[in-house]
Scaffold this active site. Sequence first.
Site, PDB file in Angstrom:
ATOM      1  N   HIS A  73       9.396 -29.126  14.119  1.00 51.24           N
ATOM      2  CA  HIS A  73       8.828 -27.945  13.456  1.00 51.24           C
ATOM      3  C   HIS A  73       7.691 -28.350  12.514  1.00 51.24           C
ATOM      4  O   HIS A  73       6.654 -27.702  12.462  1.00 51.24           O
ATOM      5  CB  HIS A  73       9.917 -27.183  12.705  1.00 51.24           C
ATOM      6  CG  HIS A  73      10.985 -26.676  13.610  1.00 51.24           C
ATOM      7  ND1 HIS A  73      10.708 -25.849  14.670  1.00 51.24           N
ATOM      8  CD2 HIS A  73      12.328 -26.902  13.635  1.00 51.24           C
ATOM      9  CE1 HIS A  73      11.832 -25.565  15.309  1.00 51.24           C
ATOM     10  NE2 HIS A  73      12.829 -26.199  14.702  1.00 51.24           N
TER      11      HIS A  73
ATOM     12  N   THR B   2       3.121  -0.750   8.771  1.00 50.95           N
ATOM     13  CA  THR B   2       3.664  -1.519   9.901  1.00 50.95           C
ATOM     14  C   THR B   2       3.870  -2.990   9.570  1.00 50.95           C
ATOM     15  O   THR B   2       4.571  -3.692  10.300  1.00 50.95           O
ATOM     16  CB  THR B   2       2.671  -1.483  11.085  1.00 50.95           C
ATOM     17  OG1 THR B   2       1.429  -2.028  10.628  1.00 50.95           O
ATOM     18  CG2 THR B   2       2.472  -0.066  11.603  1.00 50.95           C
TER      19      THR B   2
ATOM     20  N   ASP C 155       0.873  -1.170   0.000  1.00 46.41           N
ATOM     21  CA  ASP C 155       0.000   0.000   0.000  1.00 46.41           C
ATOM     22  C   ASP C 155       0.911   1.222   0.000  1.00 46.41           C
ATOM     23  O   ASP C 155       2.121   1.107  -0.271  1.00 46.41           O
ATOM     24  CB  ASP C 155      -1.002  -0.034   1.178  1.00 46.41           C
ATOM     25  CG  ASP C 155      -0.352   0.209   2.537  1.00 46.41           C
ATOM     26  OD1 ASP C 155       0.895   0.315   2.601  1.00 46.41           O
ATOM     27  OD2 ASP C 155      -1.090   0.304   3.535  1.00 46.41           O
TER      28      ASP C 155
ATOM     29  N   HIS D  62      11.873 -22.284  11.449  1.00 50.79           N
ATOM     30  CA  HIS D  62      10.912 -22.899  12.366  1.00 50.79           C
ATOM     31  C   HIS D  62       9.499 -22.970  11.807  1.00 50.79           C
ATOM     32  O   HIS D  62       8.755 -23.885  12.128  1.00 50.79           O
ATOM     33  CB  HIS D  62      10.847 -22.103  13.682  1.00 50.79           C
ATOM     34  CG  HIS D  62      12.085 -22.229  14.510  1.00 50.79           C
ATOM     35  ND1 HIS D  62      12.132 -21.841  15.825  1.00 50.79           N
ATOM     36  CD2 HIS D  62      13.322 -22.694  14.207  1.00 50.79           C
ATOM     37  CE1 HIS D  62      13.353 -22.063  16.303  1.00 50.79           C
ATOM     38  NE2 HIS D  62      14.093 -22.565  15.332  1.00 50.79           N
TER      39      HIS D  62
ATOM     40  N   CYS E 269       3.109  -2.946   4.097  1.00 53.99           N
ATOM     41  CA  CYS E 269       2.276  -1.783   4.433  1.00 53.99           C
ATOM     42  C   CYS E 269       3.068  -0.952   5.441  1.00 53.99           C
ATOM     43  O   CYS E 269       4.273  -1.177   5.609  1.00 53.99           O
ATOM     44  CB  CYS E 269       0.899  -2.206   4.951  1.00 53.99           C
ATOM     45  SG  CYS E 269       0.902  -3.140   6.490  1.00 53.99           S
TER      46      CYS E 269
HETATM   47  C1  RB5 Z   1      -2.185   2.752   6.259  1.00 53.36           C
HETATM   48  O1  RB5 Z   1      -2.330   4.013   6.796  1.00 53.36           O
HETATM   49  C2  RB5 Z   1      -1.721   1.773   7.330  1.00 53.36           C
HETATM   50  O2  RB5 Z   1      -2.766   1.502   8.198  1.00 53.36           O
HETATM   51  C3  RB5 Z   1      -1.193   0.516   6.707  1.00 53.36           C
HETATM   52  O3  RB5 Z   1      -0.123   0.825   5.886  1.00 53.36           O
HETATM   53  C4  RB5 Z   1      -0.696  -0.552   7.650  1.00 53.36           C
HETATM   54  O4  RB5 Z   1       0.259  -0.058   8.526  1.00 53.36           O
HETATM   55  C5  RB5 Z   1      -1.727  -1.351   8.331  1.00 53.36           C
HETATM   56  O5  RB5 Z   1      -1.445  -2.273   9.101  1.00 53.36           O
END
Ligand code: RB5
Length: 147
Positions: free
Chosen positions: A134, A67, A8, A98, A65
């Site tokens: 595993h 995070t 994203d 693992h 994305c």
């Molecule tokens: C987008 O703003 C953000 O929520 C997305 O990139 C991600 O971090 C979601 O987990």
Amino acid sequence: MKIAIANDQGGFKFREELLRFLKHHKHQPIDCGSVYEESVDYPDHAIEAIDMVLNGNADRAILICGTGIGMSIIANRFQGIRATLAYNKKVAKLSREHNNANVLCLGGRQFNSVQMLLIVDAWLTTEFSKEKRHKRRLKKIEKYAMI
Ligand code: RB5
């Protein structure tokens, strides 16, 4: 390897470099977008890459994305997907050894491109452990997921 890539806006800045890196290492990236910097809904792109893995059109997927959390949540909803969220090389390696992770989720806003490529490289070059425990544990995950 055929590797589906999805991102994203939070992963946008890494996409070109990642595609180049994969091609340089003789992999075949399959680009599932987003190709735009504008805000999109990450599940829409994640699902395309996940589908590629589930249908056998890709061996693995890398989802980025902001995070990596949203990407890992959606990926792990699907049976047969073993997604890891890795913020460092060590965890990326362990997720292969693992957990036989077939999807790597990255937090594009959490590190720079050098760190990102180190994580990707560790994940791509590490094999699943031959130790039986595993495999046994992964089988249990699949079994319990059916309940
Ligand atoms: C987008 O703003 C953000 O929520 C997305 O990139 C991600 O971090 C979601 O987990």
